[in-house]
Design a protein around this motif. Structure first.
Motif, short mmCIF file in Angstrom:
data_model
loop_
_atom_site.label_atom_id
_atom_site.label_comp_id
_atom_site.label_asym_id
_atom_site.label_seq_id
_atom_site.Cartn_x
_atom_site.Cartn_y
_atom_site.Cartn_z
N TYR A 144 75.65 -33.79 21.99
CA TYR A 144 76.20 -32.45 22.13
C TYR A 144 77.42 -32.51 23.05
O TYR A 144 77.39 -33.16 24.09
CB TYR A 144 75.17 -31.51 22.76
CG TYR A 144 75.75 -30.16 23.12
CD1 TYR A 144 75.99 -29.20 22.14
CD2 TYR A 144 76.09 -29.86 24.44
CE1 TYR A 144 76.55 -27.97 22.46
CE2 TYR A 144 76.65 -28.63 24.78
CZ TYR A 144 76.88 -27.69 23.78
OH TYR A 144 77.44 -26.48 24.11
N GLU A 204 76.56 -23.09 32.11
CA GLU A 204 76.00 -24.12 31.22
C GLU A 204 75.76 -25.36 32.08
O GLU A 204 76.70 -25.92 32.64
CB GLU A 204 77.00 -24.42 30.10
CG GLU A 204 76.43 -25.28 28.98
CD GLU A 204 77.44 -25.51 27.84
OE1 GLU A 204 76.99 -25.65 26.69
OE2 GLU A 204 78.66 -25.56 28.11
N SER A 261 71.06 -29.72 32.14
CA SER A 261 69.83 -29.65 31.33
C SER A 261 70.08 -28.94 30.00
O SER A 261 69.42 -29.25 29.00
CB SER A 261 68.70 -28.96 32.10
OG SER A 261 69.01 -27.60 32.32
N ASP A 262 71.04 -27.99 29.97
CA ASP A 262 71.36 -27.30 28.70
C ASP A 262 72.02 -28.28 27.72
O ASP A 262 71.69 -28.28 26.52
CB ASP A 262 72.31 -26.12 28.95
CG ASP A 262 71.70 -25.08 29.87
OD1 ASP A 262 70.52 -24.74 29.66
OD2 ASP A 262 72.39 -24.61 30.79
N VAL A 295 69.33 -30.64 26.47
CA VAL A 295 68.42 -30.04 25.48
C VAL A 295 69.10 -29.99 24.10
O VAL A 295 68.48 -30.28 23.07
CB VAL A 295 67.97 -28.64 25.94
CG1 VAL A 295 67.31 -27.86 24.80
CG2 VAL A 295 67.00 -28.76 27.12
N ALA A 296 70.39 -29.64 24.08
CA ALA A 296 71.11 -29.58 22.80
C ALA A 296 71.15 -30.96 22.15
O ALA A 296 70.92 -31.10 20.93
CB ALA A 296 72.52 -29.04 23.02
N ASP A 312 71.06 -30.37 37.52
CA ASP A 312 71.27 -28.94 37.80
C ASP A 312 71.03 -28.67 39.29
O ASP A 312 71.79 -27.95 39.94
CB ASP A 312 70.28 -28.07 37.02
CG ASP A 312 70.31 -28.29 35.52
OD1 ASP A 312 70.85 -29.33 35.08
OD2 ASP A 312 69.79 -27.43 34.78
N VAL A 348 64.36 -30.07 31.17
CA VAL A 348 64.46 -30.31 29.72
C VAL A 348 63.08 -30.16 29.08
O VAL A 348 62.92 -29.51 28.04
CB VAL A 348 65.04 -31.73 29.46
CG1 VAL A 348 64.93 -32.10 27.99
CG2 VAL A 348 66.49 -31.81 29.93
N LYS A 403 62.37 -26.51 28.83
CA LYS A 403 63.20 -25.83 27.83
C LYS A 403 62.82 -26.23 26.40
O LYS A 403 63.11 -25.50 25.46
CB LYS A 403 64.69 -26.09 28.10
CG LYS A 403 65.16 -25.36 29.36
CD LYS A 403 66.62 -25.64 29.70
CE LYS A 403 66.97 -24.94 31.01
NZ LYS A 403 68.37 -25.13 31.42
#
Ligand code: UT7
Length: 325
Positions: A14, A52, A55-56, A59-60, A87, A97, A100
């Protein structure tokens, strides 16, 4: 006698939506598209949006890898996140993660080896799988590295970007006579005497702030090619393979000149070297899985191929891992 191996089930990546070109950077700092492309081979970098977090991005990339593998979070029992930019100071980005992804099972932790983080994480997950602690590991390299940059320092701010890449490793028992698959051999190295050649001048125990990146670029460069080739040879030696057997060389993406230098020193034809630094700059621990994802998605890396990963960075840390895809 059967052999336990960690085989690759899938990869994914990502990149944040916001793309910043060299020309855009040259509007705010004394640099040029020509200098950056010539010295490092970078054209653009991606920068995470406000709010953002690492961890975002992780996750993506994890969701992309799960889709690539045809698996769900229920199938995973270990998450290892390689990051220098978590983060929060704690908990580990990996547990965020895990949350999420909706997981309550398994275990998750971070690895901090800066740009070598993904190779360290792959090797650690491989050990846990071989020791029977985990069956399927989600190994992620994720960074919001631009948050550590001093945007007035042209010697560092043009070099880095944000991004994430992920790989799923699965325990497999190879039967007697079955061809070798998965992670075949790895080698890890570090030498803390070089810590101040590439470091961040902050931290919870020293300043109580996150700090900014400082790098003696030419010094790092001087060490890079030799250390990379040494660890690649050490990995090949353990496996009984030679450079000629490699189908793909997937190096840490910091500087095209370092990548070309290592490829040439190893005697690898340039078409076997995967280079993506132009499109995402140096994303630290995310760079190797980002490059891997590109080469898998465009059909270059296929099942049965022999792939060498390597990275070198702050610490210094460096390492390599040989995988039969
Ligand atoms: O991922 C972890 C590992 N990190 C790396 O692999 C980075 C390793 N190092 C490098 O990639 C290179 O050393 C750099 C890309 C950081 C620098 O390239 P270099 O060819 O070693 O350049 P330099 O630092 O020797 O600087 C050459 C010139 C200097 O000007 P003078 O003193 O010759 O007039 C710098 O001030 O380039 C100047 N310079 C720049 N000019 C335009 C440095 N940064 C910039 C810039 N734009 N962004």
């Amino acid at each position: 006698m059967s052999r336990v191996r960690s085989i690759v089930r899938g990869v994914g990546s990502y990149l944040p939506k916001n793309v910043v070109t060299n020309a855009e950077l040259a509007k705010t700092v004394d640099t040029s598209d020509e200098w950056i492309q010539q010295r490092v081979g970078i054209k653009e970098r991606h920068i995470a949006a406000e709010g953002e977090f690492t961890s975002d991005l992780a996750v993506a990339a994890a969701r992309a890898a799960l889709e690539n593998a045809g698996l769900t979070p229920d199938d995973i029992d270990l998450i290892v996140v390689a990051t220098t930019t978590p983060d929060y100071t704690f908990p580990a980005a990996a547990t965020l993660v895990q949350m999420k992804l909706g997981m309550h099972h398994g275990f998750a932790f971070d690895i901090q080896a800066v740009c070598s983080g993904f190779v360290y994480a792959v090797t650690t997950a491989d050990s846990h799988i071989k020791n029977g602690l985990a069956k399927r590991a989600l190994v992620i390299g994720a960074e919001t590295f631009t948050r550590l940059l001093d945007w007035t320092d042209r010697t560092t701010c043009v070099l880095f970007g944000d991004g994430a890449g992920a790989m799923i490793l699965e325990r497999a028992e190879l039967a007697e006579g079955e061809p070798e698959r998965g992670i075949i051999a790895s080698a890890l190295r570090s030498d803390g005497h070089h810590w101040d050649k590439l470091y961040v001048d902050g931290g919870p125990s020293s300043t109580g702030t996150a700090g900014h990146v400082h790098m003696q670029g030419p010094e790092v460069f001087r060490h890079a090619v030799g250390k990379i080739t040494d660890v690649v040879y050490a990995t090949l030696e353990q496996s009984g393979h030679t450079v000629a057997d490699l189908d793909w060389f997937v190096p840490h993406q910091a500087n095209k000149r370092i990548i070309d230098g290592a490829g040439a020193k190893l005697g690898l034809p340039p078409e076997k070297v995967v280079t993506t630094v132009d499109i995402h700059a140096n994303t630290s621990a995310a760079s190797v899985p980002l490059a891997l994802s590109v080469a898998v998605a465009d059909g270059r890396i296929k099942q049965g191929d022999l792939v060498m990963l390597e990275a070198m960075g702050g610490g210094f840390t460096w390492g390599a891992s040989l995988i039969r895809w």
